[in-house]
Write a protein that holds these residues in place. Structure first.
Motif, short mmCIF file in Angstrom:
data_model
loop_
_atom_site.label_atom_id
_atom_site.label_comp_id
_atom_site.label_asym_id
_atom_site.label_seq_id
_atom_site.Cartn_x
_atom_site.Cartn_y
_atom_site.Cartn_z
N HIS A 97 29.00 -18.95 -20.26
CA HIS A 97 27.68 -19.05 -19.61
C HIS A 97 27.66 -20.26 -18.67
O HIS A 97 28.15 -21.33 -19.05
N PRO A 98 27.11 -20.11 -17.45
CA PRO A 98 27.07 -21.23 -16.52
C PRO A 98 26.41 -22.48 -17.12
O PRO A 98 26.79 -23.60 -16.76
N TRP A 99 25.47 -22.32 -18.03
CA TRP A 99 24.84 -23.51 -18.65
C TRP A 99 25.88 -24.31 -19.42
O TRP A 99 25.87 -25.55 -19.40
N PHE A 100 26.79 -23.62 -20.10
CA PHE A 100 27.80 -24.35 -20.87
C PHE A 100 28.85 -24.94 -19.94
O PHE A 100 29.28 -26.09 -20.11
N GLN A 101 29.23 -24.16 -18.94
CA GLN A 101 30.23 -24.66 -17.99
C GLN A 101 29.70 -25.93 -17.29
O GLN A 101 30.45 -26.89 -17.08
N ARG A 102 28.43 -25.92 -16.97
CA ARG A 102 27.81 -27.08 -16.33
C ARG A 102 27.75 -28.25 -17.31
O ARG A 102 28.09 -29.39 -16.98
N ALA A 103 27.39 -27.94 -18.54
CA ALA A 103 27.21 -29.00 -19.55
C ALA A 103 28.52 -29.71 -19.85
O ALA A 103 28.55 -30.94 -19.98
N ARG A 104 29.60 -28.98 -19.97
CA ARG A 104 30.85 -29.63 -20.38
C ARG A 104 31.40 -30.54 -19.28
O ARG A 104 32.17 -31.47 -19.55
N ARG A 105 30.97 -30.26 -18.04
CA ARG A 105 31.44 -31.09 -16.92
C ARG A 105 30.47 -32.23 -16.62
O ARG A 105 30.81 -33.16 -15.89
N ALA A 106 29.27 -32.14 -17.14
CA ALA A 106 28.25 -33.16 -16.82
C ALA A 106 28.55 -34.45 -17.60
O ALA A 106 29.13 -34.41 -18.68
N PRO A 107 28.16 -35.59 -17.02
CA PRO A 107 28.41 -36.85 -17.72
C PRO A 107 27.71 -36.89 -19.08
O PRO A 107 26.62 -36.32 -19.23
N LYS A 108 28.35 -37.56 -20.03
CA LYS A 108 27.75 -37.69 -21.37
C LYS A 108 26.34 -38.26 -21.26
O LYS A 108 26.10 -39.19 -20.50
N ILE A 168 26.41 -14.22 -24.81
CA ILE A 168 25.78 -13.85 -23.54
C ILE A 168 26.18 -14.82 -22.43
O ILE A 168 26.18 -16.03 -22.61
N SER A 169 26.46 -14.26 -21.24
CA SER A 169 26.77 -15.13 -20.11
C SER A 169 25.69 -15.05 -19.03
O SER A 169 25.77 -15.75 -18.03
N ASP A 170 24.70 -14.17 -19.20
CA ASP A 170 23.57 -14.10 -18.27
C ASP A 170 22.42 -13.42 -19.00
O ASP A 170 22.50 -12.24 -19.33
N TYR A 171 21.35 -14.19 -19.25
CA TYR A 171 20.26 -13.68 -20.10
C TYR A 171 19.36 -12.67 -19.41
O TYR A 171 18.52 -12.06 -20.05
N PRO A 182 22.94 -5.83 -28.09
CA PRO A 182 22.91 -6.61 -26.84
C PRO A 182 23.33 -5.82 -25.59
O PRO A 182 24.30 -5.09 -25.59
N LEU A 183 22.55 -6.05 -24.52
CA LEU A 183 22.77 -5.34 -23.26
C LEU A 183 23.20 -6.30 -22.15
O LEU A 183 23.59 -5.86 -21.08
N CYS A 184 23.07 -7.59 -22.36
CA CYS A 184 23.28 -8.55 -21.27
C CYS A 184 24.76 -8.70 -20.94
O CYS A 184 25.62 -8.44 -21.77
N PRO A 185 25.04 -9.16 -19.71
CA PRO A 185 26.43 -9.44 -19.35
C PRO A 185 27.06 -10.42 -20.35
O PRO A 185 26.41 -11.37 -20.80
N SER A 186 28.31 -10.16 -20.69
CA SER A 186 28.95 -10.91 -21.77
C SER A 186 30.46 -10.72 -21.71
O SER A 186 30.92 -9.64 -21.35
N PRO A 187 31.23 -11.73 -22.09
CA PRO A 187 32.69 -11.50 -22.19
C PRO A 187 33.02 -10.53 -23.32
O PRO A 187 34.16 -10.08 -23.43
N GLY A 188 32.06 -10.24 -24.17
CA GLY A 188 32.28 -9.20 -25.19
C GLY A 188 33.18 -9.64 -26.33
O GLY A 188 33.84 -8.82 -26.96
#
Ligand code: BGC
Length: 554
Positions: free
Chosen positions: A115-126, A72-75, A59-65
């Motif tokens: 990943h911003p997708w997960f950060q967004r998802a956990r804050r989004a309404p159920k 991956i945090s940016d695909y 893997p080459l993508c940005p990642s917390p490693g």
């Protein structure tokens, strides 16, 4: 649409020899202690000289490693540790200019929890569309049929998230939430990721952890029909837009499930043959061919446009998931007596230490890897017999820096030794001052030079990549022999798996009248006649013969 230069047949992967590289461990061009893309460019000529034809980059993508970049945090970016998108383009150009293809990772199943997708998802309404990008539940007993893969680290495939006030699903580390493929925007986003990498000019994508895309109650949540339907969509898109590119399935499954990743020639072009790998080690230790022949007999035929990827070792533990419990105990006992060498359901060692640093065993295993039906994948460093470091956690012991020379930091990096991405191997038996490319280049009988020669021989014979395989009785269970044939090119492979000298007698009557010519030396052996063809091999010896018509009488 197409990016980069892609000369040659569209099924190039059939003739390829793939070299797996961990870029941060390969060569450091800027002196920060971490290998990088510019460093890999600087070492491409080494790889051409070795004789490989494709690179697979981890893997080459940005990642917390936290999972070596598989989080991956940016695909669409490149991790600053290894360089920039511009560096990657330069690498693709430099590789293509040398006739090397480049395969990168497509981590479809999960993201990093950063990943911003997960950060967004956990804050989004159920129940909201943003939330649905991942798999949530109020009840952590759902999908009970799914096994836990990282069994040494995780107790459940569900982890509670305070922010979301729900559990999220993950097949790997808890910081790697699984994407929800039932949600159309996820499927669309990943197809766009595929376009992004192919537009940059990569030649192939390894589909990481591909069996786990969907989950369904009452199943193992692996290899589901929905996963295959998605792969058919993905492949149709690749065929439509990206000629000559390749998809490689990482499906650690039994042969009958793994072949399904080829579909009817309309899913992946390639798939790793996971069950063969531990059986090669079993056959070596038991000194008999049966583990290999049994699994090959159990392997269904594959569509004409498809190819298996074969390997001995890679960046993960030598997985023992695709063997019976009894076989696993046997392999653990024989190859990982030290409990520190065991990880999850596998063995975290490199090839040389697994094979007792025995040159004959290394040659025999490599000869099998390079001659069995499929495309061989070599793991960086194994061509010089690098060792490993069990003191490092998880799988890091097999990911240490490439050993280039006896100079400072093994010629890997000019940085202060304490800054290296991972420590160098200093075990006296495998110390970098002894085991390194420079030393082995100078020694004509080194493992490196032997591997180069073997790769050159392989490259001369299309039968290795494309040929049929006919297994041949050799008169003893300790020997393994087969003929590969493709359009008049015929290769006979004979192996003595035992530790003793063995007389063999091969059933070759269908090739009567042909002359086996040993490939390393060009020495002609007696013509194949009536009855069995006798040949003797030394301990753990092997021979590659070309089967040629007899020379016309003078
Ligand atoms: C990769 C591993 C990784 C896992 C989770 C695998 O199959 O090869 O290195 O930890 O996927 O992404």
């Amino acid at each position: 649409m197409s990016g980069g230069s892609h000369a040659g047949p569209s099924d190039w992967y059939k003739d390829a020899v793939i070299y797996e590289v961990r870029v941060p461990s390969f060569y450091d061009s800027n002196g920060d202690g971490c290998g990088d893309l510019r460093g890999l460019i600087a070492r491409l000529d080494y790889l051409v000289d070795l004789g490989v034809s494709a690179l697979w980059l981890l893997p080459l993508c940005p990642s917390p490693g936290r999972d070596d970049g598989y989080d991956i945090s940016d695909y669409e970016g490149v991790s600053p540790e290894v360089g920039t998108l511009e560096d990657l383009k330069a690498l693709l150009d430099a590789a293509h200019a040398r006739g090397l293809r480049v395969i990168t990772e497509l981590v479809l199943n999960h993201t990093s929890d950063k990943h911003p997708w997960f950060q967004r998802a956990r804050r989004a309404p159920k129940g909201s569309p943003d939330r649905e990008w991942f798999v949530w539940s109020d009840d952590p007993s759902r999908y009970k049929g799914a096994r836990i893969i990282f069994s040494d680290f995780e107790k459940s495939n569900w982890t509670w998230d305070d922010e979301a006030q729900a559990y999220y699903w993950h097949r790997f580390y808890h910081h790697q939430p699984d994407l929800n493929y039932d949600h159309a925007p996820v499927r669309d986003a990943m197809l766009a990721v595929v376009d992004h990498w192919f537009a940059l000019g990569v030649d192939g994508l390894r589909l990481d952890a591909v069996p786990y895309l969907y989950e369904r109650e009452g199943t193992s949540s692996e290899n589901l029909p929905e996963t295959h339907a998605f792969l058919k969509t993905l492949r149709a898109r690749v065929d439509e837009r990206w000629e000559g590119r390749m998809l490689l399935a990482e499906a650690n499954q039994w042969p009958e499930d793994a072949v399904k990743y080829f579909g009817d020639g309309d899913e992946c072009h390639m798939a790793f043959h996971f069950p063969l790998m531990p059986r090669l080690f079993m056959a070596m230790r038991r000194e008999e061919r049966r583990p290999i022949t049994e699994i090959l007999a159990r392997t269904p035929d594959i569509p004409a446009n498809c190819q298996w990827a074969l390997f001995l070792r890679n960046h993960d533990e030598l997985t023992l998931e695709m063997v019976t419990g009894e076989e696993r105990d046997y392999l653990w006992r024989e190859y990982a007596r030290d409990p520190q060498a065991r990880l999850n359901l596998g063995i975290r060692r490199r090839l040389a230490p697994l094979l007792f640093n025995d040159r004959r065993r290394m040659e025999l295993m490599n000869a099998l890897l390079l001659s069995l039906p499929g495309t061989p994948v070599l793991y960086y460093g194994d061509e010089i017999g690098m060792g490993d470091d069990l003191a490092l956690g998880d799988r890091n012991g097999v990911r240490t820096p490439m050993q280039w020379s006896p100079d400072r930091n093994a010629g890997f990096s000019p940085a202060d030794g304490s800054k290296l991405v991972l420590p160098l191997v200093t075990d006296p038996e495998y110390h970098w001052q002894t085991i390194n490319v420079e030393n082995q280049r100078r020694n004509e009988s080194s493992l490196l030079n032997w591997t180069r020669r073997l790769l050159r021989l392989r490259a001369k014979h299309p039968a290795f990549g494309r040929g049929s395989a006919i297994f041949v009785d050799a008169g003893t269970e300790h020997a393994f022999a087969f003929v590969r044939e493709h359009e008049g090119d015929r290769v006979l492979v004979v192996c003595n798996l035992s530790r003793f000298y063995r007389p063999l007698s091969l059933e070759l009557s269908r090739w009567k009248g042909l002359v086996p010519v040993e490939m390393f030396g060009g020495v002609r052996f007696p013509e194949i006649g009536e009855g069995r063809w006798p040949v003797s091999l030394g301990p753990r010896g092997f021979c590659w013969f070309e089967l040629k018509p007899p020379e016309p009488a003078a």
